[in-house]
Scaffold this motif. Structure first.
Motif, PDB file in Angstrom:
ATOM      1  N   PHE A 198       0.839  -1.188   0.000  1.00  0.00           N
ATOM      2  CA  PHE A 198       0.000   0.000   0.000  1.00  0.00           C
ATOM      3  C   PHE A 198       0.880   1.245   0.000  1.00  0.00           C
ATOM      4  N   ARG A 199       0.301   2.338  -0.414  1.00  0.00           N
ATOM      5  CA  ARG A 199       1.072   3.565  -0.619  1.00  0.00           C
ATOM      6  C   ARG A 199       1.686   4.049   0.692  1.00  0.00           C
ATOM      7  N   SER A 200       2.984   4.256   0.682  1.00  0.00           N
ATOM      8  CA  SER A 200       3.719   4.766   1.838  1.00  0.00           C
ATOM      9  C   SER A 200       5.020   5.373   1.320  1.00  0.00           C
ATOM     10  N   PRO A 201       5.777   6.047   2.178  1.00  0.00           N
ATOM     11  CA  PRO A 201       7.059   6.583   1.708  1.00  0.00           C
ATOM     12  C   PRO A 201       7.992   5.511   1.146  1.00  0.00           C
ATOM     13  N   TRP A 205       7.613   4.712  -4.904  1.00  0.00           N
ATOM     14  CA  TRP A 205       8.194   4.529  -6.232  1.00  0.00           C
ATOM     15  C   TRP A 205       7.353   3.584  -7.092  1.00  0.00           C
ATOM     16  N   MET A 206       6.626   2.633  -6.463  1.00  0.00           N
ATOM     17  CA  MET A 206       5.820   1.686  -7.221  1.00  0.00           C
ATOM     18  C   MET A 206       4.597   2.346  -7.853  1.00  0.00           C
ATOM     19  N   PHE A 207       4.217   3.499  -7.348  1.00  0.00           N
ATOM     20  CA  PHE A 207       3.064   4.218  -7.865  1.00  0.00           C
ATOM     21  C   PHE A 207       3.446   5.229  -8.950  1.00  0.00           C
ATOM     22  N   GLU A 208       4.746   5.387  -9.202  1.00  0.00           N
ATOM     23  CA  GLU A 208       5.211   6.407 -10.141  1.00  0.00           C
ATOM     24  C   GLU A 208       5.027   5.965 -11.589  1.00  0.00           C
ATOM     25  N   ASP A 209       5.011   6.947 -12.477  1.00  0.00           N
ATOM     26  CA  ASP A 209       4.832   6.686 -13.899  1.00  0.00           C
ATOM     27  C   ASP A 209       6.200   6.538 -14.566  1.00  0.00           C
ATOM     28  N   THR A 210       6.908   5.475 -14.185  1.00  0.00           N
ATOM     29  CA  THR A 210       8.206   5.165 -14.782  1.00  0.00           C
ATOM     30  C   THR A 210       8.155   3.748 -15.333  1.00  0.00           C
ATOM     31  N   ASP A 211       9.077   3.431 -16.244  1.00  0.00           N
ATOM     32  CA  ASP A 211       9.101   2.092 -16.833  1.00  0.00           C
ATOM     33  C   ASP A 211       9.364   1.026 -15.779  1.00  0.00           C
ATOM     34  N   GLN A 212      10.315   1.307 -14.871  1.00  0.00           N
ATOM     35  CA  GLN A 212      10.623   0.335 -13.830  1.00  0.00           C
ATOM     36  C   GLN A 212       9.424   0.086 -12.924  1.00  0.00           C
ATOM     37  N   LYS A 226      -8.450  -7.055  -7.346  1.00  0.00           N
ATOM     38  CA  LYS A 226      -8.976  -5.690  -7.400  1.00  0.00           C
ATOM     39  C   LYS A 226      -8.258  -4.827  -8.430  1.00  0.00           C
ATOM     40  N   GLY A 227      -7.087  -5.278  -8.883  1.00  0.00           N
ATOM     41  CA  GLY A 227      -6.422  -4.602  -9.986  1.00  0.00           C
ATOM     42  C   GLY A 227      -5.729  -3.302  -9.648  1.00  0.00           C
ATOM     43  N   ARG A 228      -5.410  -3.083  -8.392  1.00  0.00           N
ATOM     44  CA  ARG A 228      -4.680  -1.864  -8.008  1.00  0.00           C
ATOM     45  C   ARG A 228      -3.884  -2.128  -6.747  1.00  0.00           C
ATOM     46  N   LEU A 229      -2.968  -1.228  -6.446  1.00  0.00           N
ATOM     47  CA  LEU A 229      -2.242  -1.280  -5.182  1.00  0.00           C
ATOM     48  C   LEU A 229      -3.094  -0.654  -4.084  1.00  0.00           C
ATOM     49  N   GLY A 230      -2.698  -0.894  -2.846  1.00  0.00           N
ATOM     50  CA  GLY A 230      -3.471  -0.393  -1.719  1.00  0.00           C
ATOM     51  C   GLY A 230      -3.219   1.072  -1.421  1.00  0.00           C
TER      52      GLY A 230
END
Length: 264
Positions: A198-201, A205-212, A226-230
């Motif tokens: 889930f989103r945290s500091p 980075w996993m929520f960012e719009d980058t290729d990685q 559910k198809g999304r992160l928490g």
């Protein structure tokens, strides 16, 4: 309590809660949720500046907050945290153990002391806090709520050097189940919330719009129905439920806040 007034089951206003790791990702969620629900809070964390920030935020919400700049590092520290709650507010109704850590390394590269440090932070300290809270709640004779923080990794393995973390969270699950059985007759419930990513500091980075990030995220989401992160909000409902009368018949339970990740 009446079934015609079901929201009353979730009313924790006036209750007193101790939250450890209050400046961490889950701890801040717990502090905001319980402050907004009208609990009086004792917030404990090792970082004085971060602790002050979340404590001030909760005061702005409109609740009474006591700060304890300490980690639950040993028996004395855990007992002192519970004593601080009683000193400030007269009783302890809710314990949320949001403190802990993870250190990642392949097993052939992980030092034994690294493994031990993760187990100590996630398992031993959870046990010590639960013991201190149990003693106080038993003395009060009015029951109580103990909420530990597990993870989907307590049930599932991970290929990226998670032996210490997975083992520690499986142990938290065991503590939760054992204490649920042991304390059932006392009116004290012991449950755990087990999130996935889930989103945290740490995970921003996993929520960012980058290729990685997209590659990692897309691979992970193939397992999440559910198809999304928490999001932090996804932890709010489970926490309030497990902290309130609504969960009085639930104990020894691991509540997976994971979008269905562990179901498939």
């Amino acid at each position: 309590m009446s079934l015609t007034n079901p929201l009353s089951m979730f009313d924790v206003s006036g209750k007193t809660a101790l939250i450890t790791g209050a400046s961490g990702a889950f701890g801040m969620v717990a502090a905001r949720v319980l402050a907004g629900a009208g609990c009086k809070l004792v917030l404990a964390a090792g970082s004085a500046d971060a602790l002050k920030d979340i404590a001030d935020e909760c005061r702005e919400i409109g609740t009474d907050v006591t700060e304890v700049n300490a980690r639950p590092s040993d028996e004395a520290a855990c007992e002192a945290m519970v004593a601080e709650v009683v000193k400030a507010y007269g009783a302890l109704d809710i314990l949320v153990v949001a403190s802990g850590m993870n250190k990642v390394a392949k097993i052939d590269e992980m030092a034994p002391e690294t493994f031990t440090s993760v187990m100590d932070a996630n398992v031993t300290q959870s046990w010590l806090l639960a013991r201190a809270a149990t003693r106080q709640m038993k003395a009060q004779g009015t029951g109580g709520k103990i909420v530990l923080v597990s993870s989907a990794r307590g049930l599932l393995g991970h290929p990226a050097g998670y032996t210490a973390y997975c083992a520690s969270k499986a142990a938290v699950d065991g503590i939760t189940k054992a204490l649920g059985c042991e304390l059932g007759p006392t009116g004290i419930t012991v449950n755990a919330i087990a999130p996935t990513v889930f989103r945290s500091p740490l995970t921003a980075w996993m929520f960012e719009d980058t290729d990685q990030a997209k590659t990692v995220r897309d691979g992970f989401l193939t397992r999440v129905p559910k198809g999304r992160l928490g999001e932090p909000e996804d932890l709010a409902g489970p926490l309030l439920f497990l902290s309130s009368k609504a969960s009085d018949f639930y104990t020894g339970h691991i509540l997976y806040a994971d979008g269905g990740y562990t179901a498939g």
